[in-house]
Every structure is written in structure tokens, then in C-alpha cells.
Design a protein around this motif. Sequence first.
Motif, PDB file in Angstrom:
ATOM      1  N   ALA A   1      59.985  59.320  69.638  1.00 38.84           N
ATOM      2  CA  ALA A   1      60.113  59.301  68.182  1.00 38.84           C
ATOM      3  C   ALA A   1      61.584  59.440  67.802  1.00 38.84           C
ATOM      4  O   ALA A   1      62.333  60.152  68.454  1.00 38.84           O
ATOM      5  N   ALA A   2      61.974  58.737  66.772  1.00 37.94           N
ATOM      6  CA  ALA A   2      63.323  58.924  66.237  1.00 37.94           C
ATOM      7  C   ALA A   2      63.226  59.916  65.089  1.00 37.94           C
ATOM      8  O   ALA A   2      62.449  59.714  64.155  1.00 37.94           O
ATOM      9  N   ILE A   3      63.982  61.008  65.195  1.00 42.13           N
ATOM     10  CA  ILE A   3      63.920  62.014  64.135  1.00 42.13           C
ATOM     11  C   ILE A   3      64.898  61.631  63.039  1.00 42.13           C
ATOM     12  O   ILE A   3      66.105  61.594  63.228  1.00 42.13           O
ATOM     13  N   ASN A   4      64.323  61.308  61.920  1.00 43.44           N
ATOM     14  CA  ASN A   4      65.120  60.821  60.802  1.00 43.44           C
ATOM     15  C   ASN A   4      65.721  61.954  59.988  1.00 43.44           C
ATOM     16  O   ASN A   4      66.828  61.857  59.500  1.00 43.44           O
ATOM     17  N   GLU A   5      64.926  62.980  59.837  1.00 41.94           N
ATOM     18  CA  GLU A   5      65.359  64.053  58.955  1.00 41.94           C
ATOM     19  C   GLU A   5      64.651  65.353  59.333  1.00 41.94           C
ATOM     20  O   GLU A   5      63.486  65.346  59.698  1.00 41.94           O
ATOM     21  N   VAL A   6      65.396  66.444  59.278  1.00 40.10           N
ATOM     22  CA  VAL A   6      64.801  67.768  59.492  1.00 40.10           C
ATOM     23  C   VAL A   6      65.055  68.577  58.228  1.00 40.10           C
ATOM     24  O   VAL A   6      66.202  68.820  57.871  1.00 40.10           O
ATOM     25  N   GLN A   7      63.988  68.952  57.551  1.00 35.96           N
ATOM     26  CA  GLN A   7      64.164  69.689  56.290  1.00 35.96           C
ATOM     27  C   GLN A   7      63.670  71.122  56.418  1.00 35.96           C
ATOM     28  O   GLN A   7      62.648  71.380  57.044  1.00 35.96           O
ATOM     29  N   ARG A   8      64.398  72.023  55.778  1.00 39.73           N
ATOM     30  CA  ARG A   8      63.904  73.402  55.646  1.00 39.73           C
ATOM     31  C   ARG A   8      62.868  73.419  54.541  1.00 39.73           C
ATOM     32  O   ARG A   8      62.858  72.555  53.672  1.00 39.73           O
ATOM     33  N   LEU A   9      62.002  74.419  54.581  1.00 41.52           N
ATOM     34  CA  LEU A   9      60.992  74.541  53.527  1.00 41.52           C
ATOM     35  C   LEU A   9      61.293  75.769  52.665  1.00 41.52           C
ATOM     36  O   LEU A   9      61.832  76.760  53.161  1.00 41.52           O
TER      37      LEU A   9
END
Lengths: 126, 310, 232
Positions: free
Chosen positions: B269-277
Motif C-alpha cells: 500500500a502507498a501511504i498517502n496521508e497520516v492524520q492525527r485524530l
Amino acid sequence: MSTQIILSQADSRPIYAQIMDEISRRVALGDWAPGYRLPSIRELAAELKVSVITVKRAYLELERAGVIVTRQGRGSFVSESMDVDDVRQEELERAMEQAVRLGEAMGLGHDDLAALLEQYTRNDRR
Amino acid sequence: MNAIHCENVTKRYPHFDLKDVDLTLPEGSVMGFVGPNGAGKSTTLRIIMGLVHQDAGRVTVLGHDMPAGQVAAKWNIGFVSEDMRLYGHRTIGFHLDFLRRIYPGWDDGYAAELLSRFELNPDQKVKGLSHGQRVKAALLTVFARKPKLLVFDEPTTGLDPVARKVILEEMMRVMEAEDRSILFSSHNTLDVEQISDHITFINQGSIVASDDKETFLDSWRRLRLVVGDRYRLPDMSGLIEVQRSGHQIVLTLAGYSDALQEKLTASGAAINEVQRLTLEEIFIASVESSRQPPHAAAAGSAPSMEGAAA
Amino acid sequence: MNASTTAVETTPSVVRELVLKDLRIMKIPSICYWLAGIGSIVLALLWGDAAGTIAFILFISAIFGAGVHAAMQTITEERREQNLPFIMSLPITIADYTRAKMLANLLLVGGIWLTLSAASYVIFIGDVMPSGTIPLMTIILVAVLLAYVIILATTMVFQGIAPAITAIVAANLGNQAFIWWIASFHAVRSTVNGTEAVWNATYLTVLGAQIGAIVVLVGLVFYAQSRKTEFL
């Protein structure tokens, strides 16, 4: 004692990172000189109205980065052995990174950004 | 030393059960207690205060077993709940006089300071106060006792932003002392996220999650992946939600780490974005996943993913 | 640790403050009821037989009213107005709360009852009324006190408004019926107009039963309260 640190809820960075940046900036600018005594964790938490654990984390990471030192029972101080230039360098890199990210969001390519930088450095020299 | 320690606390009502509540508040810290209406927040707080007796389980507050040791404990606890009212036909000053006589540690100077900071007139009758003023008056009667433990049930509910700020400010001023602690319930996750060291989620009478805030905020992430046609998600713990549309997958994770990120990359998988919640997002996801066990949630979405891939 | 041990020992002072607080809250109404009672005595003195019945009813109502008002204000209203969580968050137990409420109410209403009763004895007996009325008058006055204790016990244990009102109506009607009933006794009619107070067996039995009932009711309140685990 008030640090005049202002945190932003709209900022996407976590609060501890905002506190770290604010303190690093004061150190980089020389406003908080080496040996300067920082407010205690609980004092700063009360002033900023944020949890003690958040300020504790910011101090811990600043310590790890060598910006501050904590002496058991005496408090935290701006590191004497720290190279202010290093902190400034980091501060500069952070600003650059932010500029690039903003540029990307606006769809600016490498050349556009370089041109902008060129323009700003020229303006500064004048 | 813990200010509060609850172990397997159970309370049965005809239409509601509090089930095996475990809760620990270390001395010197703030715990935010978050849950939807009717989740059991008030019942838990009342049990901690000794106002309601648990059917089973052990409750220790400031070193005293509750409810047996409630008198000794309550000398050092300040309690304000949403359904608590001061005497309507009496003035604020009447209450301050009453409490001054009871509490040896009552701080008159601090009470006067708070009156001005909260913009309250001691000669005003309680029934003439606005909701915000009533809450501030009730909190004032607690702050000026200088208790070791403050237990607030929904202290900021229904208050304007300015009043909320003033109250949070006062709560944090309490925390300047290392031996004082606060437990407060709220459904305002913003307030909880701001001042809590520990956060506990409760839903339908059970504790859903309880951890220190930084761990909470650090371990939850939303990941946007771009994947190929035949992509299969690797096994991972702490998977809360999977949403797939076409070549995009959005994962909500409770156990995020760098290793996990590598695992996903390795799986193709290509990780496009990692967001905090935000705490609110974490809370809602926790509650929803507690209604159905996380494995069921993951399994439930797995066939549809394969279906999409086929 | 030291602080908490001294703190536990000072609980009686919290009960005292709770009692004083209720007395402060009930100060003005109590004075009004007391003055009404005094007024009824003055009424009977000035107009004698002509106003006798009205004065008597006013007299009984003043004591009864003070009792109802005190119980409703200090117990029922406190719960209805959601003051109870405030009180129960103080360093007290349900038993301390019960003690404080019973003390405040009995002190207040008992005080009004006692002073008004004493005043009416001193003023009427011998001069206006024959001494033979002393036993009947005592029984009627204790009956008013008993009616009040029934109301107090009900409000205390059941806390709600509905049980309180039921108790008030029942106690009031019961009290009236009791007065007519007791006055119809031969043992009463034969002695009431005498110049000597005759405490015959009927009077003593009734009085004993009344005092016994008051003691039992107060005891029941403490027993019922001690069994509560859910108080708010």
C-alpha cells in the motif's frame, strides 16, 4: 511570571509540539539565554491552561533535543552547552519546511518556490 | 499514591447497569471522564463520593474506603454536579458564611478573589443568577475549601466560551499544587482534551478505554492508503474502522506505530496521508467500535473489500 | 493523616452548622407562626367565649402550620430544589443528615409548641378555665405534637411531596377527629369542668400512648434512614 506563550487551537500540530516550538524560538532568538530558568511544568500548565502531562512531554522532548536541561528538584534551564546556532538552524529548517508545504498545497513547483526565495533574499539585501 | 481507585465497581438499576468499572486517578493529575448522556458518568461520580453505594467492587478515595470512609474522605473533596443547586432564596454570601464555619481550611481571601474573577456579587440571591453564574457560584464554594480532590460532574455544560475559559483557568490553577487532583466529566471533548492528563471513556455502563492523554492522541491515526486491485489488508491489532472506495482505503487505527507504517508499505500500500485524530473523533470511534467488537467490524468490511477487488 | 483524624472528630460541629442553617432559613416564618399563636391567646383573652372557638382553631393551626412549614421547607423543598447534593457532599453521612434535620425540626417546632403551650396554661388555667381542663388540654396539645411528628417522619423517610401532603391531610383530619373523640369520653366529660385536675386512667393511657408513638416514630426515622444506600 508569564511566558507570553500563545497556543492555537486551529493549529494542526499537537499542543506539546506547539509548546516545544514556542520555547525553541525564544531560545533561538536569544530571548531565553543559556542558563535561563524555565517556569516549572505545573506553572506553565496553569498559565497555558493545558494539562500537566502535555507540558511534561514538551519539556522531555526539549531535553532529549538538548535545548533544555532539567536538574532534579531545581527546575529546568536553557542548556548552557547547547549551540544556539543549532537551534537556529532547526528553526530555519522548520520554517522552510512549512513554506514548502504551503507552496505544495498551492500547487507551486520547485522552480516557483526557488524564484520566490530568490525574490525574498534580494528584497532583504536591499 | 492514587487519589481515586475503583476496582470492579458494579451497580444495578432496573434499566441501567454500571458494569465492572475500573478507574485510577493518580495524585496530582486531572482525569477527563467522557461519555454520552446516560453512559453512567454521574452514577460513577456519585459512587466515588459515597453518595450512592456500589453493589459490588472496591472504591478508595484519598486513602479511604467508600462509602464507609466517606466522612473522612469528603473533608478533602469538593463536589459539584450539574443537578446541584445552592439555596435559591439565599445569597451567595449566605453559602460562603455557612461553609466558612464548617471547613477549617476555608480561604476567605481566595473566595473574595474568585468572587471578583467570576464577576459575582455576594449579596445577590441565587435564584436571580444566570445559569453560568450559578455554576460559577457552586464552583467557587468548592475552590475556596481548597480540597485535595475536586470532582466535577459536567462543570462546563451550557456555559459560554468566556465562562468556560475562566473555569478551566481556575481548575489548572489548582493543579499548580502537586498533591491536588481533579476528576471531571464532560461531553465537551475540547475541554477534556485541553486540561486532562488522563482520559476515560465510558459507554453503556462500561469503561471503553482509559489512558493518559498523550498516549491516546499518539496511538490513534487515520491513514489514507492507495492500493492496487488485488490488495489485501494485513492483519493488525487496534484496527477500528476500514472504509474502502475504489483504490483508496481509509483506516482508523488505535495502535499506530512506525512499525505498523512499515508493515503497510511492505504489504504494497502507498501511504498517502497520516492524520492525527481529535479526542472527539477518537471518542466517537471508540464508542462505535465498542458497540460491535473491533474484529467483527474488520471482518464485516473484509468481504466487501474482496467484493470490490473482484 | 493527622488532619483527617481531627476532621472525623469534628463531625458534630457540621451537624450543628446544618441545624443552625435550617434555623436561619426558618427564622422569619417561625416568628410569624409564633406571633399568630400569641395572637390567638390575646384574642381569647379579649373576647373570651365569643371568640373562643376561633381562637382555639387559630392556636392549633399556628403550631400545626409551623410544623408543616418547617418539614416541607427544610426537607421536601431541599430535595425538590436540588440542594441535597450540595448538603450531602459535605463531610456527613445519611445518619448525620437525619440527626441534623430531626434536631432542627424538633427544636424549632418543639420550641414553638412548648412556649405557646406554657403561655396558654399560665394565662388560662384557674382564671378563664377550670383546672379540670388541664389533662384534656395536655392531651390535645400532645396530639398536635404527635400529628407534627407523623408529618416530619413521613417527609423525612419518603422525601417526596405526595407522601408529605398525604401525611399532612391525614394528620390534620386525624387530629380533629381525635379531639372530638376524646371529648366524648365519659371520663373526660365528668372531670373537665372540675376545679381540680384529675389524671384518671383514661388520660394517662392516652398520654402514654401518644408519647410512646412519638418515641417510636422518631426511632423508626433513624432506623429507616440507616438502611438507605441510595439517597440522592
